[in-house]
Write an enzyme that holds these catalytic residues in place. Sequence first.
Site, PDB file in Angstrom:
ATOM      1  N   SER B  64       1.069  -1.109   0.093  1.00 55.91           N
ATOM      2  CA  SER B  64      -0.202  -0.514  -0.448  1.00 55.91           C
ATOM      3  C   SER B  64       1.093   0.696   0.332  1.00 55.91           C
ATOM      4  CB  SER B  64      -0.941  -0.311   1.602  1.00 55.91           C
ATOM      5  OG  SER B  64       0.256   0.610   2.433  1.00 55.91           O
ATOM      6  N   LYS B 101       1.478   4.101   6.810  1.00 59.70           N
ATOM      7  CA  LYS B 101       0.610   5.496   6.353  1.00 59.70           C
ATOM      8  C   LYS B 101       1.143   6.224   5.884  1.00 59.70           C
ATOM      9  CE  LYS B 101      -3.291   2.692   6.020  1.00 59.70           C
ATOM     10  NZ  LYS B 101      -4.200   2.392   4.434  1.00 59.70           N
TER      11      LYS B 101
END
Lengths: 426, 143
Positions: B64, B101
């Site tokens: 991701s 993230k």
Amino acid sequence: MGLATALIDGNNFYASCEQSLDPSLIGKPVVVLSNNDGCIVARSAEARALGIAMGTPYFKARQELERQNVVVRSSNYALYADMSQRMMSLLEIHCEELEIYSIDEAFGRVRRPKDGDLQTWGRSLRARVRQDLGLPIAIGLGASKSQAKLANRLAKQVPAHAGIFDLGHCADPDAWLETIAIEDVWGIGRKLARWCRLRGVNNARLLRDMPSGELRAKCGVVGLRLQRELRGHACLPLALAPSPKQETCVSRSFSRPITTLEELRQAVATYVVRAAEKLRKQHQRAAALTVYTRTSPFIPAFYSQAASIRLDLPSNDTTVLLEAALPLVDRIFRPHRQLAKAGVLMQHLQGTELLQSHLLVPLSEAQQQRREGLMRTIDQLNRRYGRGTVQWAACGLHPSWMMRRERLGRTATTRLSDVPVVHADR
Amino acid sequence: MDVRHQPLPLQPRRTRLSLPLAGERVAAGFPSPADDYVEVGIDLNDQLIRHPTSTFFLRVSGESMLGAGIHDGDLLVVDRSLDPRPGRVVVAVLDGEFTLKRLVQHHGRLRLEAANPAYPPLELHRCGDVQIWGVAIHVIHPL
């Protein structure tokens, strides 16, 4: 206002280390077991809140721990030692001087600001250690080590103190000292506590104010010093640079009792190999060594035996040390004894920089250098590919007596194969 | 004895990769003209680690963060002492897991975004209990 003494320690240190590097343990009850998965030696705040007692043998607590979903970990000293080093270097930056007192506590010397208030200093240090390492700490402050120790206790025990308490800068220090039972005063043993109680000296404040003469008559200068410390005179200096080690010990309990000579030889050989490695790392040689073994102290026929030998020439060569130590095993072994523990003590240590000129040197200088090179290579291989990559046959191949660590967590800060996983998949 | 295959331990202590001092081995004769210019060597620790006490290594799992140049299996250097500011790649604790993230300010609110359009952003005010564990400062990626 001069200098204050601080006692700074990690709360539930082992359990906090486990929680710091494993996010699945945050907010969960965690306990850590002693060597051989014996007893509970650390509890996270959450486990404490469940009423799990310190020191409980694991086999007794096991069912209850499972019922309450408590995470159980074996002691992972590699992790705790690394986190301890990190914590100590942070503390060092925030104190004028620091004495590392144990793996999770240190005495520090701190300069008091003009108004004498160290709350701001303490709060920012706590926040720093919490953010950088994820570890909660408690800070006790006072004029002496003994005061700092008591203040640290109050920092932890009284929730309103939020982990910091300063006996040298609080509203009513006497009232606080009165809340500390005589048994909990640093340096007061059980016998002395009983003696104090017989005289009505039940708490730290009364001990501080009792007539010095009586205390001196009972326990001499040690008692007087403690009292002076409580009165605010710093009598115990900080031990700053640890003197080079005079002895190095490697000892372990067995996972099960040993009854054969062969197994005891393997155990002692294993500890000698480890101790020799430590010596080389410390750049030291041993001039004497002792091996010992004992049964459990809790069985009726307690047996314990030690044997020593002086080396012709100080050494940190594993082969030399094994040759010296293994014959001693025959002398300490007794058949039909349920041996629970053995150890090796390297003694009369000296630095490797000391000249090795000696009439008895059995090897030429070239031979000696080759041996040292061999040891270096072996150490490097074992460091690089894991302990035991190159092993001495005397240690045995798959010893079943090795310490139990069935619930070992990851060595997350020092071993590449064990570093935590961070998910990039959501 | 533990005979598992364990790689080189990574420790906050210094491990220096030093170039040999060029002039050192010249025992006699003319001194090397390079002697004055010898430098001590390049230490990757100095390049990758600013605060050894608060720096930890984590292994990346998943894709991701590809858009930020972070691949599955990479080794991440994380400094816990840095304050998480918008724009930084952070390690967050989400549902008992470390999650990677980017912290982003979006219409005045903080949110955690993946660097891969296949993954939706996480609004911080919507997920109750998010803790920022550390700030990623480098990624070690084998070629």
